[in-house]
Enzyme design. Structure first.
Site, mmCIF file in Angstrom:
data_model
loop_
_atom_site.group_PDB
_atom_site.id
_atom_site.type_symbol
_atom_site.label_atom_id
_atom_site.label_comp_id
_atom_site.label_asym_id
_atom_site.label_seq_id
_atom_site.Cartn_x
_atom_site.Cartn_y
_atom_site.Cartn_z
ATOM 1 N N ARG A 17 5.598 -10.897 -5.888
ATOM 2 C CA ARG A 17 4.482 -11.008 -4.668
ATOM 3 C C ARG A 17 3.499 -9.596 -4.837
ATOM 4 O O ARG A 17 4.306 -8.191 -4.899
ATOM 5 C CB ARG A 17 4.395 -11.457 -4.092
ATOM 6 C CG ARG A 17 5.134 -10.116 -3.132
ATOM 7 C CD ARG A 17 5.569 -10.282 -1.777
ATOM 8 N NE ARG A 17 5.631 -9.773 0.301
ATOM 9 C CZ ARG A 17 5.805 -9.842 0.769
ATOM 10 N NH1 ARG A 17 6.811 -10.673 1.180
ATOM 11 N NH2 ARG A 17 5.895 -8.872 1.315
ATOM 12 N N GLY A 18 2.303 -10.079 -4.756
ATOM 13 C CA GLY A 18 1.158 -8.527 -4.838
ATOM 14 C C GLY A 18 1.090 -7.448 -5.741
ATOM 15 O O GLY A 18 0.954 -7.955 -7.381
ATOM 16 N N GLU A 19 1.452 -6.543 -5.325
ATOM 17 C CA GLU A 19 0.908 -5.258 -6.526
ATOM 18 C C GLU A 19 2.209 -4.584 -7.572
ATOM 19 O O GLU A 19 2.161 -4.785 -8.358
ATOM 20 C CB GLU A 19 -0.151 -4.716 -6.403
ATOM 21 C CG GLU A 19 -0.823 -3.430 -7.705
ATOM 22 C CD GLU A 19 -2.183 -2.691 -7.179
ATOM 23 O OE1 GLU A 19 -3.384 -3.652 -5.889
ATOM 24 O OE2 GLU A 19 -2.318 -1.708 -7.056
ATOM 25 N N ASP A 20 2.739 -3.960 -6.282
ATOM 26 C CA ASP A 20 3.605 -3.089 -5.951
ATOM 27 C C ASP A 20 5.259 -3.207 -6.787
ATOM 28 O O ASP A 20 5.396 -3.153 -8.237
ATOM 29 C CB ASP A 20 4.484 -2.434 -5.846
ATOM 30 C CG ASP A 20 5.214 -0.864 -5.681
ATOM 31 O OD1 ASP A 20 4.905 -0.141 -6.216
ATOM 32 O OD2 ASP A 20 6.184 -0.803 -5.355
ATOM 33 N N SER A 21 5.785 -5.301 -6.574
ATOM 34 C CA SER A 21 6.684 -5.146 -7.297
ATOM 35 C C SER A 21 6.456 -6.044 -8.572
ATOM 36 O O SER A 21 6.894 -6.359 -9.937
ATOM 37 C CB SER A 21 6.915 -6.524 -6.539
ATOM 38 O OG SER A 21 6.396 -7.816 -5.778
ATOM 39 N N GLN A 39 13.179 1.493 -2.631
ATOM 40 C CA GLN A 39 12.499 0.633 -4.491
ATOM 41 C C GLN A 39 13.507 1.458 -5.480
ATOM 42 O O GLN A 39 13.402 0.037 -6.503
ATOM 43 C CB GLN A 39 10.792 2.080 -4.557
ATOM 44 C CG GLN A 39 9.850 1.913 -3.465
ATOM 45 C CD GLN A 39 9.012 2.829 -4.158
ATOM 46 O OE1 GLN A 39 9.167 4.176 -3.995
ATOM 47 N NE2 GLN A 39 7.494 2.549 -3.658
ATOM 48 N N ASP A 42 0.750 -1.108 0.196
ATOM 49 C CA ASP A 42 -0.307 -0.293 -0.444
ATOM 50 C C ASP A 42 1.322 1.210 -0.070
ATOM 51 O O ASP A 42 1.066 2.408 -1.289
ATOM 52 C CB ASP A 42 -0.821 0.337 1.393
ATOM 53 C CG ASP A 42 -1.943 -1.358 2.015
ATOM 54 O OD1 ASP A 42 -2.714 -1.507 1.505
ATOM 55 O OD2 ASP A 42 -0.715 -1.886 2.038
ATOM 56 N N TYR A 87 5.383 -13.946 0.214
ATOM 57 C CA TYR A 87 5.278 -14.755 0.468
ATOM 58 C C TYR A 87 5.268 -15.904 1.298
ATOM 59 O O TYR A 87 7.408 -15.652 1.284
ATOM 60 C CB TYR A 87 4.137 -14.362 0.700
ATOM 61 C CG TYR A 87 2.960 -13.063 0.599
ATOM 62 C CD1 TYR A 87 3.125 -11.630 0.771
ATOM 63 C CD2 TYR A 87 2.064 -13.237 -1.089
ATOM 64 C CE1 TYR A 87 2.349 -10.897 0.275
ATOM 65 C CE2 TYR A 87 1.695 -12.080 -2.061
ATOM 66 C CZ TYR A 87 1.753 -10.981 -0.975
ATOM 67 O OH TYR A 87 1.120 -9.931 -1.223
#
Lengths: 368, 184
Positions: free
Chosen positions: A273-277, A257, A27, A197
């Site tokens: 994983r997830g969104e940003d990466s 970053q 986030d 994760y």
């Protein structure tokens, strides 16, 4: 309106971006990236974060034009809302701030743009919902209108964040120098980054890499990925027990970053994983495998399938994703050489579309 | 006051000070268990159409209007004719039928909604039972219900059903989401 022309916006706007850190750092990672890029384009941003500590290692350099504010109970009292209010991932700024938006609207006769920046998904409904208005039906801001903004992978969505200087940075990247600066050997090993994760197939991946034809160095990011790898290695009955062979493992410190991009650019295969990466891996243009954020009712299965459809993933990449995400048992062999063309094609398609900050700016202007 | 995910096709909500009939809703799961509801609306004052979206838990006022239990009788282009228990007939415009068209069959029960004495929409029960008229042959083995295949009911409306469901089976469908619930 295109970003190549300055000034980008006809007038410099003040953005209030609200971010609630639920878990991990996705986030705040997305929100910082957005705030920083807006500032680099001449905007001013107040980033309201309930848990800003991660910014100390994620973006220690800060960014002129971005003011980070701790978002606590009462912290927004007496604050006059900016020209644009962004609720990231559905976090609401609270009744007091909503009342302040309504007050500012009455005083100036014009509502600030109020945008709900949603999660990233490749599912078809995203195109149907992107950009739609959302009337506020209750509370102090009743009668005002928010607008839903969906990041996405197609021209009918809000696109993905890509910094203006991204190409120049990537072109100037020196892999050897970066590895040396990190104290990592540059001995011609295949480099694989790991940001994940706790994928159930992790022990199998480690065993697969160790048994591979070519020497591999796994660069493990700090936090959950590191803990997961250490747990897999410590499991004396698991596939990764007593690993020998062609796998070397390096544990990385927390990366900024900027440096995480360097990691992706340096590696021959990236696990994200997830969104940003995921977005960063797409821009990197290198073969990658995605661990999607797991949802309790398996809603992420459809999201993963939709993404793989958009990616035009070949059967080997689909099967690997299903194994890596625990949707199917086992883990087929990784085929990064086959997947390289897929990553290149995806990046090319995305580059042909307007990126997120440009589109968000346009939406903000049209929503006031 | 209701939340957005409770609003169904046929309901009437207040938007910008005017009553709007909900023609269609689409529930979508976002990230981290968040959800949204997209609504297609038509103004009861101007007949103008629009689309809006809400977080699934956004609060909103639903206008309580007169409703009558009716059964579907026949189609008189472009009106769908419904009949109450006293054989009174009410015409609902095709455009206002919303999701009811997906499940329409002779004698189907639903609530007809009235605004200022005029039948304006139809509210379906939250679930209906329909026969599967087309799907790929059933596959034994996976009983989890998580692996879905396409299937059609008599109206041509397509839903996802578990792979063990066969043509001719009756299934319960959630009319709010258009999703399979169970085999009957």
């Amino acid at each position: 309106m295109h970003l190549g022309h300055a000034p980008y916006y006809p007038e410099r706007m003040l953005w209030d971006i609200f971010c609630k850190v639920i878990d991990n750092h996705g986030d705040i990672g997305v929100c910082w990236r957005l705030a920083a890029e807006l500032a680099r384009r001449g905007e001013r941003a107040r980033l309201w974060v309930d848990a800003p500590a991660a910014l100390a290692w994620m973006a220690p350099q800060g960014q002129a034009g971005v003011e980070v504010r701790a978002w606590t109970a009462g912290s927004t009292a007496e604050v006059v809302p900016g020209d644009v209010v962004v609720e990231a991932f559905g976090c609401e700024p609270g009744e007091a701030f909503a009342a302040a938006i309504a007050r500012r609207t009455r005083e100036r006769g014009r509502q600030p743009a109020w945008i709900n920046l949603e999660y990233l998904s490749a599912e078809p409904w995203v195109e149907r919902c992107h950009g739609l208005p959302s009337p506020v039906m209750a509370g102090p801001a009743k009668g005002l209108v928010k607008r839903f903004f969906y990041p996405g992978f197609t021209p009918r969505t809000g696109g993905l964040i890509r910094e203006r200087d991204f190409d120049a940075r990537q072109a100037a990247f020196d892999r050897t120098a970066w590895l040396r600066a990190r104290g990592l050997p540059d001995a011609g090993e295949r480099l694989v980054s790991l940001f994940c994760y706790e994928p159930p197939a992790l022990p199998r991946l480690l065993a697969q890499l160790a048994a591979g034809d070519a020497p591999t160095r796994l660069l493990v990011t700090a936090g959950r990925a590191q803990a997961a790898v250490q747990a897999a290695l410590a499991d004396s009955s698991g596939p990764a027990a007593g690993l020998e062979g062609r796998l070397a493992i390096s544990y990385l410190p927390l990366l900024t970053q900027t440096d995480y991009d360097h990691l992706l650019w340096a590696c021959d295969l990236n696990f994200v994983r997830g969104e940003d990466s995921l977005v960063r891996a797409l821009w990197a243009g290198r073969p990658f495998v995605w661990q999607i954020y797991p949802q309790h009712d398996d809603a992420h299965h459809a999201k993963l399938r939709a993404f793989l459809d958009w990616l035009r993933a070949p059967a080997s990449l689909r099967a690997f994703h299903e194994g890596w995400n625990g949707i199917a048992p086992g883990l087929p062999a990784a085929e990064p050489a086959t997947w390289a063309a897929v990553a290149q094609d995806a990046r090319q398609r995305l580059r042909a579309q307007p990126e997120l900050v440009e589109q968000l700016g346009r939406t903000a202007l049209e929503s006031q | 006051m209701k939340i957005a995910q409770e609003i169904r096709a046929g309901n009437v909500i207040m938007n910008a000070g005017a009553p709007w009939v909900v023609l269609k809703t689409e529930y979508a799961r976002g990230g981290r268990n968040a959800a949204t509801v997209r609504m297609k609306l038509k103004s009861l004052l101007s007949n103008q159409g629009t689309e809006i979206v809400f977080k699934a838990d956004d609060k909103m006022d639903q206008i309580v209007l007169d409703k009558k239990d009716c059964t579907y009788s026949y189609f008189a282009d472009p009106m769908y004719v419904w009949m109450d228990g006293e054989y009174n007939q009410y015409e609902v415009e095709a455009e206002n039928m919303g999701d009811a068209l997906n499940y329409l069959e002779d004698g189907m029960s639903a609530e007809v909604v009235f605004y200022e004495g005029k039948a304006i929409s139809v509210e379906l029960p939250t679930s209906v039972e329909r026969e599967i008229t087309w799907t790929e042959p059933a596959v034994k083995g996976d009983t989890s219900g998580k692996v879905l295949k396409p299937a059609k009911i008599a109206t041509g409306f397509e839903i996802g059903v578990p792979i063990f469901v066969a043509q001719g089976d009756k299934v319960e469908i959630d009319t709010r989401t258009g999703e399979y619930r169970r085999r009957v």
